[in-house]
Write a protein that holds these residues in place. Structure first.
Motif, PDB file in Angstrom:
ATOM      1  N   PRO A  41       0.805  -1.217   0.000  1.00  0.00           N
ATOM      2  CA  PRO A  41       0.000   0.000   0.000  1.00  0.00           C
ATOM      3  C   PRO A  41       0.844   1.276   0.000  1.00  0.00           C
ATOM      4  O   PRO A  41       0.338   2.349  -0.305  1.00  0.00           O
ATOM      5  N   GLY A  42       2.118   1.182   0.359  1.00  0.00           N
ATOM      6  CA  GLY A  42       2.979   2.357   0.383  1.00  0.00           C
ATOM      7  C   GLY A  42       2.728   3.244   1.590  1.00  0.00           C
ATOM      8  O   GLY A  42       2.883   4.460   1.511  1.00  0.00           O
ATOM      9  N   ASP A  43       2.365   2.630   2.712  1.00  0.00           N
ATOM     10  CA  ASP A  43       2.119   3.419   3.923  1.00  0.00           C
ATOM     11  C   ASP A  43       3.399   3.582   4.739  1.00  0.00           C
ATOM     12  O   ASP A  43       4.454   3.050   4.394  1.00  0.00           O
ATOM     13  N   GLU A  44       3.296   4.329   5.829  1.00  0.00           N
ATOM     14  CA  GLU A  44       4.472   4.629   6.647  1.00  0.00           C
ATOM     15  C   GLU A  44       4.982   3.439   7.446  1.00  0.00           C
ATOM     16  O   GLU A  44       6.057   3.504   8.040  1.00  0.00           O
ATOM     17  N   TYR A  45       4.233   2.333   7.463  1.00  0.00           N
ATOM     18  CA  TYR A  45       4.642   1.160   8.233  1.00  0.00           C
ATOM     19  C   TYR A  45       5.316   0.081   7.382  1.00  0.00           C
ATOM     20  O   TYR A  45       5.767  -0.917   7.901  1.00  0.00           O
TER      21      TYR A  45
END
Length: 157
Positions: A41-45
């Protein structure tokens, strides 16, 4: 913190494509296990979902410092207890539309009057709990209060 999870599917590429829609992410082949895909998803996690062919198993290495290896079972069960709860940025309506277009079961559920989730039944055999932003807020309000968690689990037994 869980950064990735792996699941199996009858059609890994298609399932990865659908999950990429729901997670608003990108997919790519997953080289360590041919026929598998990974969705980012390309999230910060650094969240990712690896999608392996149904029947995939991960076995420990046999030598002391040998890493795990992939094998395939010829008689896999169609169902699994493995599931994940994943926050998404899409709406319930978008999730329902995606599920309907695939012919997959999608149902909004309330978990013990604490928070809601949407059961998203991938290939009608693997359940992923999707949490819209509103649902994620409910979930976090419950899970970020240790005293509430302790009280809930103490009375649940």
């Amino acid at each position: 913190m869980i950064h990735h999870i792996s699941v199996s599917a009858k059609n890994p590429q298609h399932v990865a494509q659908v999950l990429a829609k729901v997670l608003k992410g990108q997919l790519a082949p997953f080289p360590p296990h041919p026929g598998s895909y990974i969705v980012f998803p390309g999230d910060e996690y650094g969240t990712a979902v690896e999608v392996y062919p149904l029947g995939s198993e991960i076995l420990p290495g046999t030598a002391p410092n040998e890493q795990c290896k992939f094998v395939n079972s010829d008689n896999p069960s169609s169902f699994t207890a493995t599931h994940a709860a994943i926050s998404v940025s899409v709406t319930q309506e978008e999730i329902e539309q995606i599920g309907m277009s695939e012919g997959w079961r999608v149902v909004r559920c309330n978990r013990d009057s604490l928070f809601d989730v949407i059961e998203f039944w991938v290939e009608n055999r693997l359940m992923i709990e999707l949490l819209t932003p509103e649902m994620a807020s409910q979930y976090l309000a419950f899970t970020k209060q240790p005293e509430k968690l302790q009280e809930f689990f103490a009375t649940a037994t």
